[in-house]
Design a protein around this motif. Sequence first.
Motif, PDB file in Angstrom:
ATOM      1  N   GLY A 105      69.756  88.909 201.389  1.00  0.00           N
ATOM      2  CA  GLY A 105      70.123  89.688 200.213  1.00  0.00           C
ATOM      3  C   GLY A 105      68.872  90.187 199.522  1.00  0.00           C
ATOM      4  O   GLY A 105      67.749  89.823 199.895  1.00  0.00           O
ATOM      5  N   PHE A 106      69.069  91.022 198.520  1.00  0.00           N
ATOM      6  CA  PHE A 106      67.903  91.486 197.765  1.00  0.00           C
ATOM      7  C   PHE A 106      68.293  91.775 196.330  1.00  0.00           C
ATOM      8  O   PHE A 106      69.473  91.980 196.012  1.00  0.00           O
ATOM      9  CB  PHE A 106      67.284  92.736 198.406  1.00  0.00           C
ATOM     10  CG  PHE A 106      68.162  93.954 198.376  1.00  0.00           C
ATOM     11  CD1 PHE A 106      68.223  94.774 197.260  1.00  0.00           C
ATOM     12  CD2 PHE A 106      68.936  94.281 199.480  1.00  0.00           C
ATOM     13  CE1 PHE A 106      69.035  95.891 197.231  1.00  0.00           C
ATOM     14  CE2 PHE A 106      69.766  95.405 199.459  1.00  0.00           C
ATOM     15  CZ  PHE A 106      69.807  96.210 198.332  1.00  0.00           C
ATOM     16  N   SER A 107      67.289  91.788 195.494  1.00  0.00           N
ATOM     17  CA  SER A 107      67.468  92.170 194.095  1.00  0.00           C
ATOM     18  C   SER A 107      66.318  93.088 193.710  1.00  0.00           C
ATOM     19  O   SER A 107      65.147  92.715 193.833  1.00  0.00           O
ATOM     20  CB  SER A 107      67.457  90.924 193.202  1.00  0.00           C
ATOM     21  OG  SER A 107      67.421  91.328 191.854  1.00  0.00           O
ATOM     22  N   MET A 108      66.676  94.285 193.290  1.00  0.00           N
ATOM     23  CA  MET A 108      65.684  95.245 192.813  1.00  0.00           C
ATOM     24  C   MET A 108      66.101  95.491 191.366  1.00  0.00           C
ATOM     25  O   MET A 108      67.095  96.176 191.101  1.00  0.00           O
ATOM     26  CB  MET A 108      65.825  96.519 193.664  1.00  0.00           C
ATOM     27  CG  MET A 108      64.786  97.531 193.469  1.00  0.00           C
ATOM     28  SD  MET A 108      64.801  98.758 194.841  1.00  0.00           S
ATOM     29  CE  MET A 108      66.516  99.137 195.076  1.00  0.00           C
ATOM     30  N   ARG A 109      65.410  94.856 190.441  1.00  0.00           N
ATOM     31  CA  ARG A 109      65.858  94.890 189.045  1.00  0.00           C
ATOM     32  C   ARG A 109      64.668  95.160 188.154  1.00  0.00           C
ATOM     33  O   ARG A 109      63.730  94.359 188.083  1.00  0.00           O
ATOM     34  CB  ARG A 109      66.493  93.542 188.688  1.00  0.00           C
ATOM     35  CG  ARG A 109      66.989  93.443 187.257  1.00  0.00           C
ATOM     36  CD  ARG A 109      67.567  92.062 186.975  1.00  0.00           C
ATOM     37  NE  ARG A 109      68.873  91.881 187.573  1.00  0.00           N
ATOM     38  CZ  ARG A 109      70.037  92.249 187.026  1.00  0.00           C
ATOM     39  NH1 ARG A 109      70.050  92.822 185.856  1.00  0.00           N
ATOM     40  NH2 ARG A 109      71.171  92.035 187.638  1.00  0.00           N
ATOM     41  N   ASN A 110      64.657  96.295 187.493  1.00  0.00           N
ATOM     42  CA  ASN A 110      63.548  96.681 186.621  1.00  0.00           C
ATOM     43  C   ASN A 110      62.232  96.546 187.388  1.00  0.00           C
ATOM     44  O   ASN A 110      62.084  97.124 188.436  1.00  0.00           O
ATOM     45  CB  ASN A 110      63.588  95.878 185.324  1.00  0.00           C
ATOM     46  CG  ASN A 110      64.956  96.037 184.656  1.00  0.00           C
ATOM     47  OD1 ASN A 110      65.534  97.110 184.679  1.00  0.00           O
ATOM     48  ND2 ASN A 110      65.484  94.970 184.091  1.00  0.00           N
ATOM     49  N   GLU A 111      61.313  95.717 186.890  1.00  0.00           N
ATOM     50  CA  GLU A 111      60.018  95.595 187.577  1.00  0.00           C
ATOM     51  C   GLU A 111      60.066  94.635 188.765  1.00  0.00           C
ATOM     52  O   GLU A 111      59.155  94.612 189.582  1.00  0.00           O
ATOM     53  CB  GLU A 111      58.947  95.061 186.602  1.00  0.00           C
ATOM     54  CG  GLU A 111      58.721  95.918 185.370  1.00  0.00           C
ATOM     55  CD  GLU A 111      58.110  97.258 185.713  1.00  0.00           C
ATOM     56  OE1 GLU A 111      57.101  97.290 186.430  1.00  0.00           O
ATOM     57  OE2 GLU A 111      58.661  98.287 185.257  1.00  0.00           O
ATOM     58  N   THR A 112      61.099  93.820 188.868  1.00  0.00           N
ATOM     59  CA  THR A 112      61.087  92.756 189.898  1.00  0.00           C
ATOM     60  C   THR A 112      61.753  93.213 191.191  1.00  0.00           C
ATOM     61  O   THR A 112      62.649  94.069 191.190  1.00  0.00           O
ATOM     62  CB  THR A 112      61.779  91.471 189.403  1.00  0.00           C
ATOM     63  OG1 THR A 112      63.144  91.770 189.155  1.00  0.00           O
ATOM     64  CG2 THR A 112      61.131  90.925 188.161  1.00  0.00           C
ATOM     65  N   PHE A 113      61.298  92.593 192.266  1.00  0.00           N
ATOM     66  CA  PHE A 113      61.768  92.976 193.604  1.00  0.00           C
ATOM     67  C   PHE A 113      61.745  91.733 194.481  1.00  0.00           C
ATOM     68  O   PHE A 113      60.668  91.182 194.750  1.00  0.00           O
ATOM     69  CB  PHE A 113      60.813  94.056 194.144  1.00  0.00           C
ATOM     70  CG  PHE A 113      61.242  94.641 195.454  1.00  0.00           C
ATOM     71  CD1 PHE A 113      62.577  94.895 195.740  1.00  0.00           C
ATOM     72  CD2 PHE A 113      60.303  94.957 196.421  1.00  0.00           C
ATOM     73  CE1 PHE A 113      62.970  95.447 196.947  1.00  0.00           C
ATOM     74  CE2 PHE A 113      60.671  95.521 197.631  1.00  0.00           C
ATOM     75  CZ  PHE A 113      62.012  95.767 197.895  1.00  0.00           C
ATOM     76  N   LYS A 114      62.934  91.280 194.910  1.00  0.00           N
ATOM     77  CA  LYS A 114      62.997  90.017 195.658  1.00  0.00           C
ATOM     78  C   LYS A 114      63.927  90.120 196.854  1.00  0.00           C
ATOM     79  O   LYS A 114      64.951  90.811 196.789  1.00  0.00           O
ATOM     80  CB  LYS A 114      63.522  88.891 194.749  1.00  0.00           C
ATOM     81  CG  LYS A 114      62.600  88.572 193.591  1.00  0.00           C
ATOM     82  CD  LYS A 114      63.167  87.465 192.740  1.00  0.00           C
ATOM     83  CE  LYS A 114      62.263  87.251 191.526  1.00  0.00           C
ATOM     84  NZ  LYS A 114      62.798  86.332 190.560  1.00  0.00           N
ATOM     85  N   LEU A 115      63.566  89.380 197.892  1.00  0.00           N
ATOM     86  CA  LEU A 115      64.423  89.246 199.074  1.00  0.00           C
ATOM     87  C   LEU A 115      64.864  87.795 199.185  1.00  0.00           C
ATOM     88  O   LEU A 115      64.083  86.882 198.868  1.00  0.00           O
ATOM     89  CB  LEU A 115      63.663  89.613 200.354  1.00  0.00           C
ATOM     90  CG  LEU A 115      63.032  91.000 200.443  1.00  0.00           C
ATOM     91  CD1 LEU A 115      62.386  91.172 201.819  1.00  0.00           C
ATOM     92  CD2 LEU A 115      64.063  92.095 200.209  1.00  0.00           C
TER      93      LEU A 115
END
Length: 353
Positions: free
Chosen positions: A274-284
């Motif tokens: 999964g991933f999260s691209m939220r405002n400044e943050t970016f995670k897998l």
Amino acid sequence: MTANMERKLRVGVISTGGIFRGAHMPAFLANPHTEIVAVCDTHKPSACAVADEIGQVRVYTEWEEMLEQEELDIIDICSPNYLHAPLAIAALERGLHVFCEKPDAIHAEEALRMKEAAEKSGKVLMVMRNNRYRSRPKFLKQWIAEGGAGHLYTGRCGWIRRKGIPGKGGWFTTKELSGGGPLIDLGVHMIDLSMWLMGNPKPIAVTGATYSHFSQAKIEGESRHVEGNTYDVEDLATGFIRFDNGATLQVEVSWASHIEEDDVFVEMRGTKGGFSMRNETFKLFTDIGGQSVNSEPQVPIGGWGHQENVNHFVDAVLGLVEPEFTPDQGVDMIRILDAMYQSAREGREIRLD
Ligand SMILES: NC(=O)c1ccc[n+]([C@@H]2O[C@H](COP(=O)([O-])OP(=O)(O)OC[C@H]3O[C@@H](n4cnc5c(N)ncnc54)[C@H](O)[C@@H]3O)[C@@H](O)[C@H]2O)c1
């Protein structure tokens, strides 16, 4: 037109407001294959100011006259939303390539007529999808293509502003001119980005709710100065989309709402990651040998993707690449938005299949 063309592609611009000056003008000026030869705006001082900046550009206040007088290759449409479809269809019928701002149209039937006009003319019709060209989405597209996420089966996306009604009383807040509020303005960006990452599945059912609680309140925050006082669109919309491959997408957008801070995000879950691209943050988020693994790819947030989108459009006109955006995708997008508004009015799910 081939890559070996001897002259530049001649661009005529319709509407020289904020997005043209901020994004389209620098992008078409920087592209080595294009020149802006004519600009049109009903507000003549705006068109003249742009013409002064570019130099050697003819100015019009009526787009019909510009199409009549000029020998153009490309029409660039940066007008209020209600003009997108009629202008795009008129330009395609004249055999011109069309680059158009989002949203594609304000009703699905119009988007369908744009697609038909493009097919009939054989010219490129591309609607701005600048978020696809940003560095993190491009990284994700590659990661997904390489199997990193597996099958993406659910996601949520949003662009939630605390205070950000764009020009209260102007065309943005007048349904006849805009087609709607943040759903058609911001939702189109986030829904497209999500669907593109999911591989453009076909929407089959949509549920939505809209609210308008800030039309009279003083919460609009930063706002351009406009004349008029019409505010007959929503200021918040929420919805749920089902796709033909079983995937689902939750959506929330607002121009004004009581939240801690603005929130712009796409988050998805797949069978492998999964991933999260939220405002400044970016995670897998993945799982290796039974261990949950979170990583933060060091991909800078970068620019807004407008230049890259324009370059891609020009390359498509030159026949160098297959267009990433197809008019079919525009029809699906506007069918979703239409259905969300209909669902909000009628209080039921709208089937699209
Ligand atoms: N992709 C993005 O990031 C992005 C960002 C902002 C806006 N947009 C889109 O760009 C479009 C324009 O938005 P904007 O912020 O530049 O609006 P704006 O209000 O700043 O500019 C609109 C311009 O259109 C002109 N105009 C109005 N009627 C006209 C007509 N009949 N013929 C010619 N010109 C006419 C106005 O005089 C004005 O100069 C909208 O569709 C919006 O959704 C896209």
